[in-house]
Write a protein that holds these residues in place. Sequence first.
Motif, PDB file in Angstrom:
ATOM      1  N   LEU A 108       0.833  -1.194   0.000  1.00 30.98           N
ATOM      2  CA  LEU A 108       0.000   0.000   0.000  1.00 30.98           C
ATOM      3  C   LEU A 108       0.868   1.244   0.000  1.00 30.98           C
ATOM      4  CD1 LEU A 108      -2.577  -1.030   2.729  1.00 30.98           C
ATOM      5  CD2 LEU A 108      -2.917  -1.088   0.267  1.00 30.98           C
ATOM      6  N   ALA A 109       0.506   2.217  -0.827  1.00 32.90           N
ATOM      7  CA  ALA A 109       1.142   3.525  -0.769  1.00 32.90           C
ATOM      8  C   ALA A 109       0.456   4.350   0.310  1.00 32.90           C
ATOM      9  CB  ALA A 109       1.029   4.223  -2.122  1.00 32.90           C
ATOM     10  N   LYS A 110       1.239   5.085   1.081  1.00 30.55           N
ATOM     11  CA  LYS A 110       0.670   5.877   2.165  1.00 30.55           C
ATOM     12  C   LYS A 110      -0.289   6.941   1.632  1.00 30.55           C
ATOM     13  CE  LYS A 110       4.430   5.054   5.437  1.00 30.55           C
ATOM     14  NZ  LYS A 110       5.596   5.594   6.144  1.00 30.55           N
ATOM     15  N   SER A 111      -0.123   7.321   0.376  1.00 28.82           N
ATOM     16  CA  SER A 111      -1.005   8.324  -0.222  1.00 28.82           C
ATOM     17  C   SER A 111      -2.393   7.761  -0.533  1.00 28.82           C
ATOM     18  CB  SER A 111      -0.379   8.850  -1.518  1.00 28.82           C
ATOM     19  OG  SER A 111      -0.240   7.792  -2.470  1.00 28.82           O
ATOM     20  N   GLU A 112      -2.572   6.447  -0.445  1.00 32.11           N
ATOM     21  CA  GLU A 112      -3.838   5.837  -0.831  1.00 32.11           C
ATOM     22  C   GLU A 112      -4.936   5.968   0.222  1.00 32.11           C
ATOM     23  OE1 GLU A 112      -3.218   2.219  -3.759  1.00 32.11           O
ATOM     24  OE2 GLU A 112      -1.935   1.978  -1.998  1.00 32.11           O
ATOM     25  N   GLY A 113      -4.565   6.317   1.419  1.00 39.83           N
ATOM     26  CA  GLY A 113      -5.585   6.459   2.456  1.00 39.83           C
ATOM     27  C   GLY A 113      -5.590   5.275   3.392  1.00 39.83           C
ATOM     28  N   GLN A 114      -5.862   5.545   4.674  1.00 41.77           N
ATOM     29  CA  GLN A 114      -5.726   4.509   5.693  1.00 41.77           C
ATOM     30  C   GLN A 114      -6.830   3.456   5.640  1.00 41.77           C
ATOM     31  OE1 GLN A 114      -5.118   6.239   9.576  1.00 41.77           O
ATOM     32  NE2 GLN A 114      -3.042   6.875   9.080  1.00 41.77           N
ATOM     33  N   HIS A 115      -7.941   3.731   4.965  1.00 38.63           N
ATOM     34  CA  HIS A 115      -8.981   2.692   4.887  1.00 38.63           C
ATOM     35  C   HIS A 115      -8.472   1.485   4.117  1.00 38.63           C
ATOM     36  CE1 HIS A 115      -9.585   4.736   1.024  1.00 38.63           C
ATOM     37  NE2 HIS A 115     -10.186   3.642   0.618  1.00 38.63           N
ATOM     38  N   HIS A 116      -7.558   1.716   3.150  1.00 39.05           N
ATOM     39  CA  HIS A 116      -6.961   0.585   2.438  1.00 39.05           C
ATOM     40  C   HIS A 116      -6.109  -0.250   3.390  1.00 39.05           C
ATOM     41  CE1 HIS A 116      -8.253   1.604  -1.595  1.00 39.05           C
ATOM     42  NE2 HIS A 116      -7.839   2.848  -1.433  1.00 39.05           N
ATOM     43  N   LEU A 117      -5.421   0.426   4.304  1.00 40.65           N
ATOM     44  CA  LEU A 117      -4.582  -0.296   5.269  1.00 40.65           C
ATOM     45  C   LEU A 117      -5.431  -1.206   6.144  1.00 40.65           C
ATOM     46  CD1 LEU A 117      -1.819  -0.795   6.557  1.00 40.65           C
ATOM     47  CD2 LEU A 117      -2.253   1.168   8.046  1.00 40.65           C
ATOM     48  N   ILE A 118      -6.563  -0.718   6.601  1.00 37.62           N
ATOM     49  CA  ILE A 118      -7.444  -1.527   7.443  1.00 37.62           C
ATOM     50  C   ILE A 118      -7.893  -2.780   6.679  1.00 37.62           C
ATOM     51  CG2 ILE A 118      -9.641  -1.596   8.670  1.00 37.62           C
ATOM     52  CD1 ILE A 118      -7.438   0.106   9.990  1.00 37.62           C
ATOM     53  N   GLU A 119      -8.300  -2.607   5.437  1.00 40.08           N
ATOM     54  CA  GLU A 119      -8.744  -3.747   4.639  1.00 40.08           C
ATOM     55  C   GLU A 119      -7.609  -4.740   4.412  1.00 40.08           C
ATOM     56  OE1 GLU A 119     -11.830  -4.390   3.884  1.00 40.08           O
ATOM     57  OE2 GLU A 119     -12.425  -2.535   4.882  1.00 40.08           O
ATOM     58  N   ALA A 120      -6.413  -4.239   4.166  1.00 44.04           N
ATOM     59  CA  ALA A 120      -5.267  -5.121   3.923  1.00 44.04           C
ATOM     60  C   ALA A 120      -4.902  -5.907   5.173  1.00 44.04           C
ATOM     61  CB  ALA A 120      -4.068  -4.305   3.452  1.00 44.04           C
ATOM     62  N   VAL A 121      -4.969  -5.255   6.337  1.00 44.80           N
ATOM     63  CA  VAL A 121      -4.650  -5.939   7.594  1.00 44.80           C
ATOM     64  C   VAL A 121      -5.680  -7.033   7.875  1.00 44.80           C
ATOM     65  CG1 VAL A 121      -4.589  -5.637  10.091  1.00 44.80           C
ATOM     66  CG2 VAL A 121      -3.353  -4.045   8.611  1.00 44.80           C
ATOM     67  N   ARG A 122      -6.949  -6.744   7.656  1.00 43.97           N
ATOM     68  CA  ARG A 122      -7.974  -7.767   7.874  1.00 43.97           C
ATOM     69  C   ARG A 122      -7.770  -8.943   6.914  1.00 43.97           C
ATOM     70  NH1 ARG A 122     -11.244  -5.704  11.578  1.00 43.97           N
ATOM     71  NH2 ARG A 122     -12.070  -3.580  11.441  1.00 43.97           N
ATOM     72  N   ALA A 123      -7.467  -8.656   5.670  1.00 45.05           N
ATOM     73  CA  ALA A 123      -7.294  -9.719   4.678  1.00 45.05           C
ATOM     74  C   ALA A 123      -6.056 -10.559   4.955  1.00 45.05           C
ATOM     75  CB  ALA A 123      -7.205  -9.109   3.272  1.00 45.05           C
ATOM     76  N   ALA A 124      -5.058  -9.978   5.615  1.00 46.96           N
ATOM     77  CA  ALA A 124      -3.820 -10.714   5.892  1.00 46.96           C
ATOM     78  C   ALA A 124      -4.057 -11.947   6.750  1.00 46.96           C
ATOM     79  CB  ALA A 124      -2.803  -9.793   6.568  1.00 46.96           C
ATOM     80  N   GLY A 125      -5.136 -11.939   7.507  1.00 46.65           N
ATOM     81  CA  GLY A 125      -5.456 -13.089   8.346  1.00 46.65           C
ATOM     82  C   GLY A 125      -6.279 -14.141   7.631  1.00 46.65           C
ATOM     83  N   THR A 126      -6.484 -13.985   6.328  1.00 46.60           N
ATOM     84  CA  THR A 126      -7.276 -14.923   5.538  1.00 46.60           C
ATOM     85  C   THR A 126      -6.470 -15.398   4.340  1.00 46.60           C
ATOM     86  OG1 THR A 126      -8.247 -13.363   3.955  1.00 46.60           O
ATOM     87  CG2 THR A 126      -9.241 -13.455   6.154  1.00 46.60           C
ATOM     88  N   ASP A 127      -7.104 -16.228   3.509  1.00 51.38           N
ATOM     89  CA  ASP A 127      -6.462 -16.662   2.271  1.00 51.38           C
ATOM     90  C   ASP A 127      -6.740 -15.706   1.109  1.00 51.38           C
ATOM     91  OD1 ASP A 127      -5.325 -18.920   3.376  1.00 51.38           O
ATOM     92  OD2 ASP A 127      -7.079 -20.168   2.977  1.00 51.38           O
ATOM     93  N   GLU A 128      -7.536 -14.677   1.369  1.00 57.94           N
ATOM     94  CA  GLU A 128      -7.887 -13.725   0.329  1.00 57.94           C
ATOM     95  C   GLU A 128      -6.981 -12.497   0.416  1.00 57.94           C
ATOM     96  OE1 GLU A 128     -10.253 -13.568  -2.284  1.00 57.94           O
ATOM     97  OE2 GLU A 128     -10.054 -15.692  -1.912  1.00 57.94           O
ATOM     98  N   PRO A 129      -6.229 -12.182  -0.624  1.00 57.35           N
ATOM     99  CA  PRO A 129      -5.360 -11.009  -0.573  1.00 57.35           C
ATOM    100  C   PRO A 129      -6.156  -9.722  -0.761  1.00 57.35           C
ATOM    101  CG  PRO A 129      -5.260 -11.982  -2.741  1.00 57.35           C
ATOM    102  CD  PRO A 129      -6.140 -12.890  -1.916  1.00 57.35           C
ATOM    103  N   TYR A 130      -5.612  -8.622  -0.267  1.00 58.60           N
ATOM    104  CA  TYR A 130      -6.205  -7.319  -0.547  1.00 58.60           C
ATOM    105  C   TYR A 130      -5.324  -6.616  -1.564  1.00 58.60           C
ATOM    106  CZ  TYR A 130      -8.166  -2.686  -0.155  1.00 58.60           C
ATOM    107  OH  TYR A 130      -8.770  -1.485  -0.463  1.00 58.60           O
TER     108      TYR A 130
END
Length: 220
Positions: A108-130
């Motif tokens: 994630l680029a920091k310029s993309e907004g923190q909502h992307h970070l939240i989604e990526a962190v949640r997806a990291a615990g699954t088999d589905e990538p963000y």
Amino acid sequence: MPTEPAGIAVVDDHDIIHTGVAARCARADPPIRVISAHLTAQSFLANYPQANGTLSAVVLDLELRSRQPDFDALTAIVDAGHTVVMYSHLENDEIILRCLDIGAVSYLAKSEGQHHLIEAVRAAGTDEPYVGPRMAAAIWADSTVGRPGLTERELEVLNAWFQTESKDVVAQRLHLSPATVKTHLQRIRAKYAAAGRPAPTKAKLVARAVQDGLLNIDEL
């Protein structure tokens, strides 16, 4: 649905990033716990030399104590079995692709907004990538139309996984950690998603691989 993370660590050489990420995670619904924050990769690895289930993801900056990409830090954390979400202001396609090749599950680029970070962190615990916007653009630029470019190791993991029901068996067969096998499969799915051909299930992934000539059905 993504499972709730056990907790994350943040590795960034600016403590204001630690504060910002922790505040955003606390406002998520449900909240995400930031249970560890570090200024260097060495400090993080001193506390978490091997993945042990305490952390679902490590949010890692690519520039630590320098203005150069620290690929060695990423490699060391991935080799320790941790699931890594890159969080950097660098947006170069080559840099993004190299991080994914090393083993980051998302970039994630920091310029993309923190909502992307939240989604990526949640997806990291699954088999589905963000797949965020910049990551998708980098993968798309690196692939032929509709067909993602998989590395030799990704193809090896993919074929081994198609021939068994267990990622642990794949890990034993290829002398990898289960976490590394999971990371490879996440990255393969991310590449298909970025190419506009998502494969959220194993059956879909088999179908995509057969369509692309990456798998002979007789091999299953």
